[in-house]
Design a protein around this motif. Sequence first.
Motif, PDB file in Angstrom:
ATOM      1  N   LYS A   1       0.853  -1.301   0.040  1.00  0.00           N
ATOM      2  CA  LYS A   1      -0.152  -0.022  -0.009  1.00  0.00           C
ATOM      3  C   LYS A   1       0.911   1.294   0.005  1.00  0.00           C
ATOM      4  CE  LYS A   1      -3.920   2.375   1.205  1.00  0.00           C
ATOM      5  NZ  LYS A   1      -4.940   2.472   0.000  1.00  0.00           N
ATOM      6  N   ASN A   2       2.077   0.998   0.702  1.00  0.00           N
ATOM      7  CA  ASN A   2       2.911   2.369   0.804  1.00  0.00           C
ATOM      8  C   ASN A   2       3.955   2.383  -0.351  1.00  0.00           C
ATOM      9  OD1 ASN A   2       1.829   4.012   3.225  1.00  0.00           O
ATOM     10  ND2 ASN A   2       1.592   1.888   3.804  1.00  0.00           N
ATOM     11  N   GLY A   3       3.852   1.522  -1.304  1.00  0.00           N
ATOM     12  CA  GLY A   3       4.819   1.742  -2.312  1.00  0.00           C
ATOM     13  C   GLY A   3       6.238   1.159  -1.987  1.00  0.00           C
ATOM     14  N   ARG A   4       6.250  -0.144  -1.372  1.00  0.00           N
ATOM     15  CA  ARG A   4       7.291  -0.808  -0.940  1.00  0.00           C
ATOM     16  C   ARG A   4       7.208  -2.363  -1.574  1.00  0.00           C
ATOM     17  NH1 ARG A   4       6.661   2.821   3.637  1.00  0.00           N
ATOM     18  NH2 ARG A   4       8.626   3.938   3.992  1.00  0.00           N
ATOM     19  N   GLY A   5       7.329  -2.198  -2.764  1.00  0.00           N
ATOM     20  CA  GLY A   5       6.976  -3.686  -3.504  1.00  0.00           C
ATOM     21  C   GLY A   5       7.758  -4.688  -3.052  1.00  0.00           C
ATOM     22  N   GLU A   6       9.059  -4.420  -3.102  1.00  0.00           N
ATOM     23  CA  GLU A   6       9.995  -5.260  -2.835  1.00  0.00           C
ATOM     24  C   GLU A   6       9.853  -6.139  -1.390  1.00  0.00           C
ATOM     25  OE1 GLU A   6      11.721  -7.140  -4.828  1.00  0.00           O
ATOM     26  OE2 GLU A   6      12.187  -5.943  -6.462  1.00  0.00           O
ATOM     27  N   GLN A   7       9.775  -5.001  -0.452  1.00  0.00           N
ATOM     28  CA  GLN A   7       9.578  -5.582   0.712  1.00  0.00           C
ATOM     29  C   GLN A   7       8.441  -6.415   1.182  1.00  0.00           C
ATOM     30  OE1 GLN A   7      11.906  -4.813   3.724  1.00  0.00           O
ATOM     31  NE2 GLN A   7      10.540  -6.663   4.313  1.00  0.00           N
TER      32      GLN A   7
ATOM     33  N   ILE B   1      -2.216 -10.689  -4.577  1.00  0.00           N
ATOM     34  CA  ILE B   1      -1.214  -9.593  -4.275  1.00  0.00           C
ATOM     35  C   ILE B   1       0.115  -9.816  -4.756  1.00  0.00           C
ATOM     36  CG2 ILE B   1       0.249  -8.596  -2.071  1.00  0.00           C
ATOM     37  CD1 ILE B   1      -2.018  -9.576  -0.366  1.00  0.00           C
ATOM     38  N   LEU B   2       0.566 -11.057  -4.747  1.00  0.00           N
ATOM     39  CA  LEU B   2       1.641 -11.500  -5.634  1.00  0.00           C
ATOM     40  C   LEU B   2       1.703 -11.010  -7.152  1.00  0.00           C
ATOM     41  CD1 LEU B   2       2.612 -15.020  -4.098  1.00  0.00           C
ATOM     42  CD2 LEU B   2       4.068 -12.868  -3.772  1.00  0.00           C
ATOM     43  N   GLY B   3       0.520 -11.280  -7.744  1.00  0.00           N
ATOM     44  CA  GLY B   3       0.373 -10.988  -8.944  1.00  0.00           C
ATOM     45  C   GLY B   3       0.432  -9.388  -9.140  1.00  0.00           C
ATOM     46  N   ASP B   4      -0.080  -8.655  -8.227  1.00  0.00           N
ATOM     47  CA  ASP B   4       0.151  -7.305  -8.200  1.00  0.00           C
ATOM     48  C   ASP B   4       1.698  -6.813  -8.257  1.00  0.00           C
ATOM     49  OD1 ASP B   4      -2.480  -5.982  -8.428  1.00  0.00           O
ATOM     50  OD2 ASP B   4      -2.678  -5.925  -6.380  1.00  0.00           O
ATOM     51  N   ILE B   5       2.239  -7.539  -7.370  1.00  0.00           N
ATOM     52  CA  ILE B   5       3.851  -6.917  -7.212  1.00  0.00           C
ATOM     53  C   ILE B   5       4.538  -7.393  -8.592  1.00  0.00           C
ATOM     54  CG2 ILE B   5       5.864  -7.320  -5.905  1.00  0.00           C
ATOM     55  CD1 ILE B   5       3.992  -8.065  -3.685  1.00  0.00           C
ATOM     56  N   TYR B   6       4.389  -8.473  -9.091  1.00  0.00           N
ATOM     57  CA  TYR B   6       4.886  -8.752 -10.314  1.00  0.00           C
ATOM     58  C   TYR B   6       4.468  -8.097 -11.672  1.00  0.00           C
ATOM     59  CZ  TYR B   6       7.300 -12.752  -8.084  1.00  0.00           C
ATOM     60  OH  TYR B   6       8.341 -13.440  -7.281  1.00  0.00           O
TER      61      TYR B   6
ATOM     62  N   GLN C   1       3.770  -4.964 -11.125  1.00  0.00           N
ATOM     63  CA  GLN C   1       4.322  -3.791 -11.125  1.00  0.00           C
ATOM     64  C   GLN C   1       5.840  -3.767 -11.666  1.00  0.00           C
ATOM     65  OE1 GLN C   1       3.601  -3.182  -6.880  1.00  0.00           O
ATOM     66  NE2 GLN C   1       1.766  -2.244  -7.333  1.00  0.00           N
ATOM     67  N   LYS C   2       6.490  -4.881 -11.386  1.00  0.00           N
ATOM     68  CA  LYS C   2       7.736  -5.207 -11.765  1.00  0.00           C
ATOM     69  C   LYS C   2       7.945  -5.456 -13.412  1.00  0.00           C
ATOM     70  CE  LYS C   2       9.981  -8.141  -9.044  1.00  0.00           C
ATOM     71  NZ  LYS C   2      11.463  -7.345  -8.652  1.00  0.00           N
ATOM     72  N   SER C   3       6.700  -5.454 -14.054  1.00  0.00           N
ATOM     73  CA  SER C   3       6.630  -5.514 -15.434  1.00  0.00           C
ATOM     74  C   SER C   3       7.289  -7.062 -15.956  1.00  0.00           C
ATOM     75  CB  SER C   3       7.568  -4.735 -16.278  1.00  0.00           C
ATOM     76  OG  SER C   3       7.304  -3.347 -15.886  1.00  0.00           O
ATOM     77  N   GLU C   4       6.951  -8.067 -14.902  1.00  0.00           N
ATOM     78  CA  GLU C   4       7.220  -9.441 -15.084  1.00  0.00           C
ATOM     79  C   GLU C   4       5.910  -9.956 -15.358  1.00  0.00           C
ATOM     80  OE1 GLU C   4       9.479 -11.352 -11.994  1.00  0.00           O
ATOM     81  OE2 GLU C   4      11.090  -9.473 -11.862  1.00  0.00           O
ATOM     82  N   TYR C   5       5.282  -9.820 -16.560  1.00  0.00           N
ATOM     83  CA  TYR C   5       3.814 -10.139 -16.816  1.00  0.00           C
ATOM     84  C   TYR C   5       3.643 -11.497 -16.938  1.00  0.00           C
ATOM     85  CZ  TYR C   5       4.380  -5.353 -18.511  1.00  0.00           C
ATOM     86  OH  TYR C   5       4.523  -3.970 -18.504  1.00  0.00           O
ATOM     87  N   SER C   6       4.272 -12.340 -17.286  1.00  0.00           N
ATOM     88  CA  SER C   6       4.098 -13.870 -17.209  1.00  0.00           C
ATOM     89  C   SER C   6       3.927 -14.311 -15.979  1.00  0.00           C
ATOM     90  CB  SER C   6       5.186 -14.575 -18.006  1.00  0.00           C
ATOM     91  OG  SER C   6       4.825 -16.173 -18.000  1.00  0.00           O
ATOM     92  N   THR C   7       4.889 -14.118 -15.071  1.00  0.00           N
ATOM     93  CA  THR C   7       4.809 -14.529 -13.625  1.00  0.00           C
ATOM     94  C   THR C   7       3.481 -13.803 -12.756  1.00  0.00           C
ATOM     95  OG1 THR C   7       7.040 -14.463 -13.429  1.00  0.00           O
ATOM     96  CG2 THR C   7       5.832 -14.657 -11.285  1.00  0.00           C
ATOM     97  N   ALA C   8       3.297 -12.585 -13.388  1.00  0.00           N
ATOM     98  CA  ALA C   8       2.010 -12.091 -12.584  1.00  0.00           C
ATOM     99  C   ALA C   8       0.711 -13.022 -13.041  1.00  0.00           C
ATOM    100  CB  ALA C   8       1.928 -10.537 -13.139  1.00  0.00           C
ATOM    101  N   LYS C   9       0.634 -13.011 -14.375  1.00  0.00           N
ATOM    102  CA  LYS C   9      -0.603 -13.772 -15.088  1.00  0.00           C
ATOM    103  C   LYS C   9      -0.745 -14.887 -14.205  1.00  0.00           C
ATOM    104  CE  LYS C   9      -1.886 -15.946 -19.275  1.00  0.00           C
ATOM    105  NZ  LYS C   9      -1.497 -16.257 -20.544  1.00  0.00           N
ATOM    106  N   THR C  10       0.462 -15.812 -13.712  1.00  0.00           N
ATOM    107  CA  THR C  10       0.255 -17.044 -13.192  1.00  0.00           C
ATOM    108  C   THR C  10      -0.412 -17.182 -11.833  1.00  0.00           C
ATOM    109  OG1 THR C  10       2.174 -18.124 -14.462  1.00  0.00           O
ATOM    110  CG2 THR C  10       1.717 -19.259 -12.351  1.00  0.00           C
TER     111      THR C  10
END
Length: 483
Positions: A240-246, A269-274, A276-285
């Motif tokens: 929520k506070n823009g610290r996706g890696e943490q 939530i994991l899909g959201d983070i990936y 945001q990281k532009s890792e679209y295939s992982t996010a889709k999974t």
Amino acid sequence: MLIVFLSFTTVPAQDFVWTSGLQRAYSDLQKLKVQSARQALIKESPANGVRIFLDDYADMLTLVTSDDDRLFANFSKREDDRLDALQALDDKSPWQRVMQAEVRLHWAFAKLKFGKELSASWDVIRAYKLLSENQRKFPNFLPTYKSLGTLHVMIGSVPENYVWVANLLGLRGSVRQGQQELQRVQNDPIFRLEAQLIDLMVRAYILKFTDADSRTLAQLISGNPDNLLLHFFGATIEQKNGRGEQALIYLTSRPRSDGYQSLPVIENILGDIYLQKSEYSTAKTHFQRFVSTYKGQNFLKDSYYKLFLCQWLAGQSDTITRPFLQTVLTVGRTTVESDKAAQKFAEAYLERGASPNQKVLMRARLASDGGFTDSALAYLRPYNEAKFMSAVEKAEYNYRMGRIYQRRNDPDAALPYLRRALAISEPDQLSFGAVSALQLGYIYQQKNDRTQARSFFQKALSFKRHEYKNSVDNKAKAGLSQL
């Protein structure tokens, strides 16, 4: 005769006893080990008010983690049964009203998840009155202040135009008062951990979450490595506070075994983070795992919208991407803000399509929201406001640039962009104006310019209709309260 007299005078105290078994059950519930907690509760007296409270806590956790409508229908009659059982216990005990209030708040939380806002509101009001009465009768009883402090924060952050409603209902409190009460209850050995978590969530969702708060959260989680609930809320707070890696660290290091309650929303939530990281295939999974295992109605629109984004931003054709947005319109409900935003995007895209620059704005938005500011800035550097045609896109461009610099701890660079976004948004009451005004309030608050901070928080409240109004208004009102 003395023994008989003592037995009669001490029986009421047995109505609320924290046995070692009940303490273990409560600890397990706080970790989301619901089944082991239920097994422990079976061994305890059903007439003990603490067991009644913990039985209800287990039901609430089951409902809000599953979002299962059928389960909610089956469980809902238990609220009145438990309240009746608690009311029949010793009303001279400081626990009696606290436990009734806790049960009402459990059900208020569950009802909100299932779209029963009116009934949830009445539960909150009744819980407030029970806790206020308990405070008057037993002012030094610390457990009262865990939920009363939370309610005082919520009441204190009610937007100005609704304060009269709170006053009419007899609800009074301030953010500062609530925070002090949450700090106070952290001296209680039973509710310390829960009060610490609530205090951090108040800072994250209503106030402004600081680096010091992030360090406190990290210490709390590292000190409780087997607590799934802390890992989950830690991830949602940091995301929520823009610290996706943490947030990703908390989720990937979370405890996993069959002993923990299933949390399908973690996949979302994991899909959201990936994403945001532009890792679209992982996010889709991860989004696909969520929609295939989840039984509820919340976050479905959001997930299908994000599945669209995974394909769209990866360059897939309209034939592949469009069906995901069509699904957004037919599934789930619009109770939570992310589902409302997904519905709004789907309707607009299906009616008008995308503008030439909409993808770059979306990439910048996702990267900035996750705290990946280098990527976000790289997306927007080749552009300026003149390259965007509509007022909405001009406002968004300026807002994104402002937030990127703000997240990079360069508030002076952020100010002109946020001011420009606000100016463009005001005529049509665009949401970018409300969120820009809120961030301007925070920047001037940080600069200790109270006049400017107050002006921008009030400006944020003045925006009448946008999809983030509840959260923006709560934060703006809390900001004004702090001033």
